[in-house]
Design a protein around this motif. Structure first.
Motif, mmCIF file in Angstrom:
data_model
loop_
_atom_site.group_PDB
_atom_site.id
_atom_site.type_symbol
_atom_site.label_atom_id
_atom_site.label_comp_id
_atom_site.label_asym_id
_atom_site.label_seq_id
_atom_site.Cartn_x
_atom_site.Cartn_y
_atom_site.Cartn_z
ATOM 1 N N LEU A 239 5.042 -17.580 1.074
ATOM 2 C CA LEU A 239 4.067 -16.754 2.226
ATOM 3 C C LEU A 239 4.859 -15.978 2.916
ATOM 4 N N GLY A 240 3.985 -15.090 3.748
ATOM 5 C CA GLY A 240 4.398 -14.305 4.744
ATOM 6 C C GLY A 240 4.672 -15.526 5.901
ATOM 7 N N GLN A 241 5.868 -14.698 6.800
ATOM 8 C CA GLN A 241 6.097 -15.504 8.091
ATOM 9 C C GLN A 241 5.148 -15.622 8.959
ATOM 10 N N THR A 242 3.975 -14.389 9.271
ATOM 11 C CA THR A 242 2.849 -14.617 10.123
ATOM 12 C C THR A 242 2.005 -15.375 9.276
ATOM 13 N N ALA A 243 1.821 -15.425 8.028
ATOM 14 C CA ALA A 243 0.747 -16.524 7.446
ATOM 15 C C ALA A 243 1.216 -17.699 7.858
ATOM 16 N N GLY A 244 2.556 -18.249 7.896
ATOM 17 C CA GLY A 244 3.083 -19.330 8.105
ATOM 18 C C GLY A 244 2.751 -19.815 9.545
ATOM 19 N N GLN A 245 2.801 -18.920 10.296
ATOM 20 C CA GLN A 245 2.560 -19.345 11.927
ATOM 21 C C GLN A 245 1.384 -19.598 11.990
ATOM 22 N N LYS A 246 0.407 -18.825 11.463
ATOM 23 C CA LYS A 246 -0.971 -19.034 11.574
ATOM 24 C C LYS A 246 -1.460 -20.189 11.009
ATOM 25 N N ILE A 247 -0.969 -20.668 9.902
ATOM 26 C CA ILE A 247 -1.113 -22.305 9.499
ATOM 27 C C ILE A 247 -0.658 -23.142 10.498
ATOM 28 N N ILE A 248 0.493 -22.925 11.081
ATOM 29 C CA ILE A 248 1.118 -24.005 12.097
ATOM 30 C C ILE A 248 -0.007 -24.015 13.314
ATOM 31 N N ARG A 249 -0.614 -22.788 13.724
ATOM 32 C CA ARG A 249 -1.425 -22.574 14.734
ATOM 33 C C ARG A 249 -2.674 -23.557 14.338
ATOM 34 N N GLU A 250 -3.053 -23.150 13.086
ATOM 35 C CA GLU A 250 -4.674 -23.788 12.864
ATOM 36 C C GLU A 250 -4.677 -25.106 12.667
ATOM 37 N N ILE A 251 -3.291 -25.716 12.173
ATOM 38 C CA ILE A 251 -3.312 -27.108 11.835
ATOM 39 C C ILE A 251 -3.295 -28.093 13.020
ATOM 40 N N GLN A 252 -3.069 -27.429 14.248
ATOM 41 C CA GLN A 252 -2.808 -28.329 15.366
ATOM 42 C C GLN A 252 -4.077 -29.310 15.565
ATOM 43 N N SER B 204 6.681 -32.326 14.043
ATOM 44 C CA SER B 204 7.969 -32.110 13.365
ATOM 45 C C SER B 204 7.616 -32.086 11.852
ATOM 46 N N VAL B 205 7.123 -32.923 11.093
ATOM 47 C CA VAL B 205 7.117 -32.911 9.785
ATOM 48 C C VAL B 205 6.317 -31.798 9.170
ATOM 49 N N VAL B 206 5.145 -31.365 9.966
ATOM 50 C CA VAL B 206 4.322 -30.182 9.490
ATOM 51 C C VAL B 206 4.879 -28.999 9.471
ATOM 52 N N SER B 207 5.677 -28.749 10.528
ATOM 53 C CA SER B 207 6.274 -27.543 10.782
ATOM 54 C C SER B 207 7.575 -27.260 9.875
ATOM 55 N N SER B 208 8.260 -28.069 9.537
ATOM 56 C CA SER B 208 9.167 -28.123 8.515
ATOM 57 C C SER B 208 8.700 -27.510 7.026
ATOM 58 N N LEU B 209 7.423 -28.431 6.596
ATOM 59 C CA LEU B 209 6.896 -28.364 5.581
ATOM 60 C C LEU B 209 6.239 -26.865 5.595
ATOM 61 N N VAL B 210 5.633 -26.437 6.538
ATOM 62 C CA VAL B 210 5.252 -24.923 6.382
ATOM 63 C C VAL B 210 6.363 -24.303 6.363
ATOM 64 N N GLN B 211 7.406 -24.313 6.758
ATOM 65 C CA GLN B 211 8.552 -23.259 6.651
ATOM 66 C C GLN B 211 8.958 -23.510 4.976
ATOM 67 N N ASN B 212 8.978 -24.517 4.563
ATOM 68 C CA ASN B 212 9.230 -24.821 3.303
ATOM 69 C C ASN B 212 8.119 -24.112 2.349
ATOM 70 N N ALA B 213 6.895 -24.074 2.530
ATOM 71 C CA ALA B 213 5.821 -23.353 1.932
ATOM 72 C C ALA B 213 6.057 -22.069 1.716
ATOM 73 N N VAL B 214 6.421 -21.530 3.128
ATOM 74 C CA VAL B 214 6.818 -20.142 3.237
ATOM 75 C C VAL B 214 7.793 -19.599 2.320
ATOM 76 N N ARG B 215 8.902 -20.508 2.123
ATOM 77 C CA ARG B 215 9.918 -20.019 1.152
ATOM 78 C C ARG B 215 9.574 -20.238 -0.284
ATOM 79 N N GLY B 216 8.897 -21.274 -0.325
ATOM 80 C CA GLY B 216 8.716 -21.994 -1.901
ATOM 81 C C GLY B 216 7.585 -21.283 -2.787
ATOM 82 N N ILE B 217 6.178 -21.046 -1.718
ATOM 83 C CA ILE B 217 5.016 -20.397 -2.687
ATOM 84 C C ILE B 217 5.404 -19.057 -3.254
#
Lengths: 274, 228
Positions: free
Chosen positions: B173-186, B158-171
């Motif tokens: 990054l693309g939405q797909t890139a964000g989802q890829k990160i969430i997949r790879e961090i599992q 839960s912490v990481v998925s919010s954080l990735v969403q924040n990175a997508v907005r803040g950096i």
């Protein structure tokens, strides 16, 4: 009960504006010199000595410092804390500090130098009255090895706990394990080699003081990087990255000078070491 | 069991309004200094954040709080609430966690009737406790009967998925890139949850100095989209 390699107990009290030792006890490889009075503030300054010259395999040190009401003390070491290689058991130091109402303690040990394959653990527990003042700092160097390789120590773990009115108010826990961490990299030391930490707890702290410190210290430089923040009690913490001990000492000295000047209207004196 | 897991999913959703969308945990300092600027550097940062801060603080707290709830040892829960708060030396992240904890507590109280939540809320109101989302989350998971290891893993997620969403907005990054990160961090999260199972209270609160320093420095970031 395990044996201590060195034990030091020091209780100090205020006698008519001058801080004097009520009792001093030391045993084994831990000693304290006679106090020095650097100015007419009545504040006593004690230098800690490690006659063995460094911490060895399995060494265990215990220090207990107590300050009575309004007692004022500076505590420092005579030189760096060296931890030699510890092939079997880690070296350990624990300190228990108790600060009664209106007392003032500055505890500025010299930097920690952990040698190749050294494993060191340190725990400081400080119990203070809300009207007492604490200034504490420590510096972790990248250590020493015969080949000049940095971060060749095995493990350095530092734990600081500050209690006020019996409640835990600050908990600081660092554990550096260079072989297992990308210690110079992003998120760790960010390319720097030395890490300094400072804790200041004092009822005179206010948020604008932090702004003053930032404008004093936060220069556009690659020599160091400083982070400051307010604690949940009246006080602040500082973390500093740099590439030499001297740069961190200069920053801590600057903070110390500013505190002495702004809060206590005193001049900072230098801790001369021979 | 599916219904319990589904119920916990609701709390993991990055749309669950606890305010997590406004906290970057120091990431914004790295973005401003341009040390985190793409998928690669963000993934590197995220891994350090998980392994060197999240694991030893929030993650370990979930594990210890769950154990304390099993033992009905509430003094231990309040002690962990205090430890979680006072080990968080950067003011913004500390106060952010307190706000999120309180917000989450209010929300789940409108969804569930869990006995442990009542004294926690009372203590927070009376300033005896501080409030932390990891504790509220664990109280809910424990009440639902979800296992300890699943609770820890889901909280980390839960912490990481919010954080990735924040990175997508803040950096950004693309939405797909964000989802890829969430997949790879599992796998990293699974390893972290396993590691937490082996830890004890003596490991609590170990922080990485760089991440912490950046969280302190965030107080001085002038133009910001995140509160920490």
């Amino acid at each position: 009960m395990e044996q201590w390699t060195g034990v030091l107990h020091l209780n100090a009290e205020d006698r008519k504006g001058k801080t004097v030792a009520k009792n001093v006890y030391y045993q084994g490889a831990f000693k304290v010199m006679r106090p020095i009075y650097h100015d007419d503030s009545g504040r006593a300054c004690y230098y800690l000595l490690n006659p063995g010259g460094g911490y060895l395999d399995g060494d265990r040190y215990q220090m207990k410092i107590g300050l009575g009401e309004n007692a004022k003390l500076t505590l420092t070491t005579q030189g760096a804390t060296k931890v030699y290689k510890t092939p079997n058991r880690f070296a350990y130091q624990e300190s228990e500090i108790s600060l009664q109402a209106g007392s003032y303690l500055e505890y500025f040990p010299d930097p920690l130098i952990a040698y190749q394959n050294a494993h060191y653990k340190q725990k400081n527990v400080i119990k203070m009255h809300p009207s007492a003042t604490l200034l504490y700092s420590d510096i972790i160097t990248p250590g020493w090895s015969p080949e000049g390789e940095r971060f060749s120590y095995k493990s350095v773990q530092l734990l600081n706990e500050i209690y006020m009115d019996g409640e835990l108010v600050v908990y600081d826990h660092l554990h550096l394990k260079p072989a297992l961490q990308n210690i110079r990299g992003l998120g760790f030391m960010e390319g720097y080699t030395h890490l300094g930490s400072m804790f200041v707890v004092c009822k005179q702290m206010n948020p604008s003081f932090l702004d003053q410190l930032y404008s004093l210290l936060d220069k556009n430089t690659l020599d160091y990087k400083v982070g400051l923040s307010l604690l949940p009690v009246s006080g602040f913490t500082a973390r500093v990255f740099a590439n030499t001990t001297q740069v961190i000492e200069r920053i801590f000295s600057e903070i110390h000078r500013h505190i002495s000047h702004e809060w206590f209207q005193t001049k900072q004196y230098s801790l001369r070491k021979y | 069991m599916d219904d319990k897991i589904l119920a916990l999913f609701q709390l993991c959703d990055s749309n669950f309004p606890t305010g997590a969308f406004s906290h970057s945990y120091g990431l914004e300092s790295y973005i401003q200094e341009e040390t985190v600027h793409n998928v690669e550097t963000f993934s590197q940062w995220l891994q350090v954040f998980i392994q060197e801060q999240l694991l030893n603080s929030d993650g370990l707290a979930c594990h210890l709080v769950y154990q304390a709830l099993e033992d009905e040892d509430f003094q231990k829960v309040w002690k962990l609430d205090r430890m979680l708060t006072v080990q968080n030396l950067p003011r913004e992240t500390r106060e952010g966690s307190m706000r999120m904890g309180e917000r989450m507590l209010e929300l789940v109280q409108s969804l569930y009737e869990i006995p442990a939540l009542l004294p926690y809320r009372k203590r927070i109101t009376e300033k005896q406790s501080f409030g932390h989302p990891a504790i509220v989350f664990t109280m809910v998971a424990h009440n639902l009967g979800v296992s300890k290891s699943t609770t820890v893993l889901f909280y980390l997620y839960s912490v990481v998925s919010s954080l990735v969403q924040n990175a997508v907005r803040g950096i950004p990054l693309g939405q797909t890139a964000g989802q890829k990160i969430i997949r790879e961090i599992q796998p990293v999260l699974v390893d972290a949850a396993t590691a937490i199972g082996q830890l004890g209270e003596e490991d609590f609160g170990i922080v990485s100095p760089g991440i912490e320093l950046s969280q302190m420095r965030h107080e001085r970031v002038n133009i910001r989209i995140f509160m920490s």
